[in-house]
Write a protein that holds these residues in place. Structure first.
Motif, PDB file in Angstrom:
ATOM      1  N   HIS A 140      45.945  39.180  44.675  1.00 29.35           N
ATOM      2  CA  HIS A 140      45.229  37.995  44.208  1.00 29.35           C
ATOM      3  C   HIS A 140      45.806  36.727  44.844  1.00 29.35           C
ATOM      4  O   HIS A 140      45.052  35.842  45.281  1.00 29.35           O
ATOM      5  CB  HIS A 140      45.316  37.895  42.687  1.00 29.35           C
ATOM      6  CG  HIS A 140      44.294  38.707  41.969  1.00 29.35           C
ATOM      7  ND1 HIS A 140      43.173  38.158  41.398  1.00 29.35           N
ATOM      8  CD2 HIS A 140      44.216  40.041  41.734  1.00 29.35           C
ATOM      9  CE1 HIS A 140      42.445  39.120  40.837  1.00 29.35           C
ATOM     10  NE2 HIS A 140      43.063  40.265  41.032  1.00 29.35           N
ATOM     11  N   GLU A 155      43.934  34.156  47.519  1.00 28.83           N
ATOM     12  CA  GLU A 155      43.769  32.719  47.299  1.00 28.83           C
ATOM     13  C   GLU A 155      44.308  31.905  48.475  1.00 28.83           C
ATOM     14  O   GLU A 155      43.709  30.906  48.883  1.00 28.83           O
ATOM     15  CB  GLU A 155      44.475  32.306  46.005  1.00 28.83           C
ATOM     16  CG  GLU A 155      43.765  32.771  44.750  1.00 28.83           C
ATOM     17  CD  GLU A 155      44.213  31.993  43.526  1.00 28.83           C
ATOM     18  OE1 GLU A 155      44.399  30.762  43.649  1.00 28.83           O
ATOM     19  OE2 GLU A 155      44.372  32.594  42.461  1.00 28.83           O
ATOM     20  N   ASN A 165      38.288  44.333  40.292  1.00 26.24           N
ATOM     21  CA  ASN A 165      37.593  43.458  39.343  1.00 26.24           C
ATOM     22  C   ASN A 165      36.478  44.182  38.608  1.00 26.24           C
ATOM     23  O   ASN A 165      36.059  43.754  37.522  1.00 26.24           O
ATOM     24  CB  ASN A 165      37.015  42.244  40.065  1.00 26.24           C
ATOM     25  CG  ASN A 165      38.039  41.155  40.286  1.00 26.24           C
ATOM     26  OD1 ASN A 165      39.121  41.180  39.698  1.00 26.24           O
ATOM     27  ND2 ASN A 165      37.721  40.198  41.145  1.00 26.24           N
ATOM     28  N   VAL A 214      39.039  33.717  42.484  1.00 21.19           N
ATOM     29  CA  VAL A 214      39.635  34.847  41.800  1.00 21.19           C
ATOM     30  C   VAL A 214      40.522  34.318  40.690  1.00 21.19           C
ATOM     31  O   VAL A 214      40.981  33.188  40.712  1.00 21.19           O
ATOM     32  CB  VAL A 214      40.482  35.711  42.763  1.00 21.19           C
ATOM     33  CG1 VAL A 214      39.605  36.350  43.802  1.00 21.19           C
ATOM     34  CG2 VAL A 214      41.574  34.905  43.436  1.00 21.19           C
ATOM     35  N   VAL A 216      40.443  43.401  45.911  1.00 19.70           N
ATOM     36  CA  VAL A 216      40.353  42.700  44.629  1.00 19.70           C
ATOM     37  C   VAL A 216      38.998  42.936  43.973  1.00 19.70           C
ATOM     38  O   VAL A 216      38.899  43.078  42.748  1.00 19.70           O
ATOM     39  CB  VAL A 216      40.613  41.191  44.826  1.00 19.70           C
ATOM     40  CG1 VAL A 216      40.294  40.412  43.556  1.00 19.70           C
ATOM     41  CG2 VAL A 216      42.064  40.957  45.239  1.00 19.70           C
ATOM     42  N   SER A 245      32.500  38.947  42.663  1.00 17.33           N
ATOM     43  CA  SER A 245      33.655  39.224  43.512  1.00 17.33           C
ATOM     44  C   SER A 245      33.614  40.627  44.091  1.00 17.33           C
ATOM     45  O   SER A 245      34.386  40.953  45.005  1.00 17.33           O
ATOM     46  CB  SER A 245      34.957  39.035  42.725  1.00 17.33           C
ATOM     47  OG  SER A 245      35.057  39.986  41.691  1.00 17.33           O
ATOM     48  N   SER A 264      39.301  28.090  43.674  1.00 16.74           N
ATOM     49  CA  SER A 264      39.592  29.523  43.658  1.00 16.74           C
ATOM     50  C   SER A 264      38.401  30.322  43.204  1.00 16.74           C
ATOM     51  O   SER A 264      37.639  29.931  42.338  1.00 16.74           O
ATOM     52  CB  SER A 264      40.779  29.806  42.723  1.00 16.74           C
ATOM     53  OG  SER A 264      40.985  31.177  42.572  1.00 16.74           O
ATOM     54  N   PRO A 283      45.486  37.833  37.115  1.00 16.38           N
ATOM     55  CA  PRO A 283      44.615  38.976  36.913  1.00 16.38           C
ATOM     56  C   PRO A 283      45.017  39.776  35.678  1.00 16.38           C
ATOM     57  O   PRO A 283      46.188  39.817  35.301  1.00 16.38           O
ATOM     58  CB  PRO A 283      44.830  39.803  38.195  1.00 16.38           C
ATOM     59  CG  PRO A 283      46.168  39.388  38.697  1.00 16.38           C
ATOM     60  CD  PRO A 283      46.296  37.950  38.330  1.00 16.38           C
ATOM     61  N   THR A 298      48.739  41.696  41.593  1.00 18.09           N
ATOM     62  CA  THR A 298      49.058  40.276  41.461  1.00 18.09           C
ATOM     63  C   THR A 298      49.297  39.643  42.826  1.00 18.09           C
ATOM     64  O   THR A 298      48.813  38.537  43.118  1.00 18.09           O
ATOM     65  CB  THR A 298      50.297  40.090  40.571  1.00 18.09           C
ATOM     66  OG1 THR A 298      50.058  40.676  39.289  1.00 18.09           O
ATOM     67  CG2 THR A 298      50.623  38.618  40.395  1.00 18.09           C
TER      68      THR A 298
END
Length: 443
Positions: A188, A192, A80, A434, A76, A301, A432, A438, A185
């Motif tokens: 992410h 989490e 990012n 993240v 991720v 991140s 969270s 996204p 997706t």
């Protein structure tokens, strides 16, 4: 007019004082020391066993989520970077500051070791320690980055290989573009979930502290410290100089921010690192405090997960420098100027070998093998490792938060208002780190 009566849970919370997390950890530390001393002095085997099981379960829970956490956090973080301007320059400057601070730390470690002679007069021999199960070498380090399959790195916790696969998949997602959006997706969401699970483990840190500290004292006792007194003091002093001396100077001089505010905001991560002895296990909390200190989420991140697996000022710079001098003195092996240069080189370039896990045995064996020092020296230091590892890891995590602040400040993307008001005492469980939704991947 009727009013809704307070729930039993709310009433109970009102009666039970809210003990700060740092106080819970301190209480666990004190109780662990007392119980460990009682188990050792009274030869209470069941208490020693119980303390050991408590500490082992806490570490096992951390290790359970580390492999997938590293993979998805790095993946991720790579994706990012697409949301950050001048991403390549940010990554390059992050790596540059990692190396600069590592070099400063290893020089401090060498200086302290040369001034105090930690291995002189200890009376220790190779018979006092066991040969380490794992050795590090440059060939193993270089060839060990690329995995032979996709399962073994996760089952055997080979973090460098997990990082390699995560980087490859992250770059592939960016190259594929929109078609890879479902994978991103899902990544992410999984990240989490892992972070939420790790927060539950973090809540057990005071209990884990009790078990880990109690086990160390009940197993080795206070007498062990007499032979390693100078070595242990050197590690703590060296780490303290870096954490409370070098980092504040860099924050004040380079980032132009208040160093005291940094410790106010980052302290929850530093204290958890001290207890857990795991940079990777502390990573979600490190990322949270770094973001609250004004570093943009998209950059944090990337920088924090990257640093959690490669940025080790305590374990990979201060510790191997002092440990190499200690081993050389115990075995009466003279070190020359070129040897000290090699120590600095190994510390700056090979720090990824520590991989953010508890202990720095692989990094130490890598250093000793490069210098040609006896590997039996590693066995001498295994007994004292749990005690010095706490301070080493706290220093690692502090550095992993400091560098993103330095880079963000130099790049003009640091939120100075957020930095000035950051307060680590109100971190909410499970927040969270993240974006829940996204952004689409650019082709």
């Amino acid at each position: 007019m009727s009013s809704t009566p307070p729930s039993p849970t709310a009433s109970l919370r009102g009666r039970i004082p809210n003990v700060p997390f740092w106080a819970q950890i301190l209480l666990g530390l004190v109780l662990g020391a007392l119980l460990g001393w009682a188990a050792k002095s009274g030869d209470i085997s069941w208490l020693s066993t119980t303390l050991g099981k408590i500490g082992d379960i806490f570490v096992q829970l951390l290790m359970l989520v580390i492999a997938p956490l590293v993979f998805f956090a790095i993946l991720v973080s790579i994706t990012n970077l697409r949301n950050v301007s001048n991403a390549a320059r940010l990554a390059t400057r992050t790596l540059m500051w990692f190396m600069i601070t590592s070099l400063i730390a290893v020089v401090i470690g060498l200086g302290i070791g040369l001034l105090t002679d930690p291995g002189a007069g200890t009376g220790l021999t190779a018979a006092d320690g066991a040969e380490p199960k794992k050795h590090g070498s440059w060939i193993d380090f270089l060839t060990g980055i690329v995995p032979t399959d996709i399962v073994t790195p996760f089952t055997e916790l080979k973090v460098l290989q997990i990082v390699f696969m995560a980087v490859v998949v992250g770059v592939a997602i960016l190259k594929v573009g929109e078609k890879a959006q479902p994978v991103l997706t899902l990544s992410h969401s999984v990240l989490e979930l892992l972070q939420k699970a790790l927060w539950w483990v973090i809540k057990l840190a005071p209990l884990g502290t009790l078990g880990l500290v109690g086990t160390a004292i009940s197993t080795y006792g206070w007498n062990l410290l007499s032979k390693y007194a100078t070595f242990t003091a050197d590690i703590y002093v060296g780490c303290a100089i870096v954490m409370f001396g070098v980092y504040p100077l860099l924050l004040a001089g380079v980032a132009k921010v208040n160093p005291l505010q940094f410790f106010k905001g980052a302290w929850p991560a530093i204290q958890l690192a001290f207890v857990s002895r795991s940079s990777v296990g502390t990573m979600p909390l490190t990322q949270k405090v770094t973001e609250r200190l004004g570093v943009p989420k998209e950059y944090a991140s990337f920088a924090v997960p990257f640093g959690s697996t490669t940025k080790m000022d305590g374990c990979a710079s201060i510790y191997p420098a002092i440990a190499a001098i200690f081993v050389a003195q115990v075995f009466d092996v003279p070190l020359e100027v070129k040897d000290y240069i090699l120590i600095a080189f190994v510390s700056v370039i090979g720090s990824a070998a520590t991989a953010g896990l508890t202990g720095a045995t692989v990094m130490l064996t890598l250093t000793l093998s490069t210098l040609g020092l006896p590997m039996a020296g590693v066995g001498l230091l295994l007994a004292i490792d749990p005690i010095v590892d706490m301070m080493r890891t706290a220093t690692n995590v502090a550095g992993q938060s400091v560098v993103p602040i330095l880079v963000a400040s130099r790049e003009g993307i640091l939120d100075r208002a957020a930095y000035a008001t950051a307060d680590g005492s109100h971190l909410e469980d499970g927040e969270s780190r993240v974006d829940a939704q996204p952004q689409p991947v650019a082709a």
